[in-house]
Write an enzyme that holds these catalytic residues in place. Structure first.
Site, PDB file in Angstrom:
ATOM      1  N   HIS A  60      46.148  49.715  42.907  1.00  0.00           N
ATOM      2  CA  HIS A  60      45.020  49.901  41.996  1.00  0.00           C
ATOM      3  C   HIS A  60      45.568  50.071  40.576  1.00  0.00           C
ATOM      4  O   HIS A  60      46.094  51.132  40.239  1.00  0.00           O
ATOM      5  CB  HIS A  60      44.202  51.137  42.393  1.00  0.00           C
ATOM      6  N   HIS A 107      26.584  43.486  53.980  1.00  0.00           N
ATOM      7  CA  HIS A 107      25.485  44.254  53.390  1.00  0.00           C
ATOM      8  C   HIS A 107      25.350  44.010  51.891  1.00  0.00           C
ATOM      9  O   HIS A 107      24.330  44.353  51.297  1.00  0.00           O
ATOM     10  CB  HIS A 107      25.658  45.751  53.691  1.00  0.00           C
ATOM     11  N   HIS A 151      45.854  43.774  47.850  1.00  0.00           N
ATOM     12  CA  HIS A 151      46.186  44.340  49.157  1.00  0.00           C
ATOM     13  C   HIS A 151      47.060  43.336  49.886  1.00  0.00           C
ATOM     14  O   HIS A 151      46.863  42.125  49.765  1.00  0.00           O
ATOM     15  CB  HIS A 151      44.897  44.586  49.950  1.00  0.00           C
TER      16      HIS A 151
END
Length: 302
Positions: free
Chosen positions: A98, A177, A108
């Site tokens: 980060h 979602h 990642h």
């Protein structure tokens, strides 16, 4: 199928952790990694190495783990029910970076090896891994270069490898979602064993060794870019997607928690600061809208 050499895989992974940490320290130029070794009561252990409050990286975690168990956890047998009841060894290097600067993408990477054994039966094993990029303020040249490096890594293993694992990455790092990808993808592979141990191990090594080759040039290019509070707030908001994905969907996180893994190491991927905002919508035509409009859906970059 050639016999897996667990010791050779473990030695490579430990060396990979060392080399990646050295490379990230050099990129940061200020902070150093603190090492935290741990053991697991049920078997195995690892070393978590974390850099915090650096000149370039707000937090970077590079974890090596080698865990063993007498029975496979539910997360691992869900799509391989024939493995229930086998003892297992799982080892890998996993990292999340980060950055401070919102113009540097979060990234990642993970490479791992899994073997499940049962008396009187052949071992079942596979490799997995990959890497992916999550920009906040993306630059097309960075994304294209990232994918070109990914393609170059795959090229010696066949022309079909990059398109297959690029597509898998787009599909895996997707938030249903939110109806958006976590970032701009990269490579993702799992259950790799069909070409035998040596060839499968070689590919896993190529992915692990290629990570910094893909990421370092982007960091060098963007680390001096000026930013203000607007960019910082958007970065913190978008980091929320990282948290949502890792805690809800990520198989590695679920596997670690279900096997009694070390919680601090498993949640090392979490950003140090993050924010949510109700019903956020980027302003039309803004740099923030560019991310949503042009980068959070699968694209062919090379």
């Amino acid at each position: 199928m050639s016999v897996p050499d667990v010791a050779v895989v473990k030695a490579f992974l430990i060396d990979l952790q060392n080399r990646i940490c050295a490379g990230l320290q050099a990129l940061d130029g200020q902070a150093t990694f603190a090492a935290d070794s741990w053991t697991r009561a049920e078997g195995g252990g690892g070393t978590s190495r974390v850099l915090t409050q650096g000149a370039v990286f707000e937090q970077a975690g590079v974890n090596f783990s080698h865990v063993t168990g007498a029975a496979m956890p539910a997360s691992a047998t869900a799509h391989r029910p024939e493995l229930a009841g086998r003892s297992f060894e799982a080892m890998g290097v996993s990292l999340v970076i980060h950055p401070n600067n919102p113009y540097i993408p979060t990234t990642h990477a993970n490479v791992r090896f899994f073997i499940a054994q049962k008396e009187g039966a052949d071992p079942v094993w596979w490799f997995g891994g990959g890497f992916d990029l999550t920009p906040y303020y993306p630059f097309e040249e960075d994304v294209r270069e990232w994918h070109q490096t990914s393609k170059d890594i795959c090229a010696p293993f066949g022309d079909e490898v990059y398109p297959k694992y690029k597509k898998w990455c787009d599909e895996y790092f997707f938030l249903p979602h939110r109806n958006e990808t976590r970032g701009v993808g990269g490579l993702f592979f799992d259950d790799l064993n069909q070409d035998g141990f040596e060839q499968s191990f070689s590919f896993m090594q190529a992915v692990g060794n290629g990570f910094l080759t893909a990421y370092a040039p982007i960091v060098e290019r963007r680390k001096e870019t000026e930013f203000g509070e607007r960019e910082r707030q958007f970065q913190l908001y978008r980091r929320g997607r990282y948290v949502e994905f890792n805690l809800v969907y990520d198989r590695g996180t679920l596997f670690g928690l279900q096997t009694g893994g070390r919680t601090e190491s498993i949640l090392m991927s979490m950003p140090p600061l993050v924010r949510w905002q109700y019903a956020y919508t980027p302003e039309a035509g803004s740099p923030e809208a560019d991310l949503y409009d042009n980068y959070l859906k699968p694209r062919d970059w090379v």
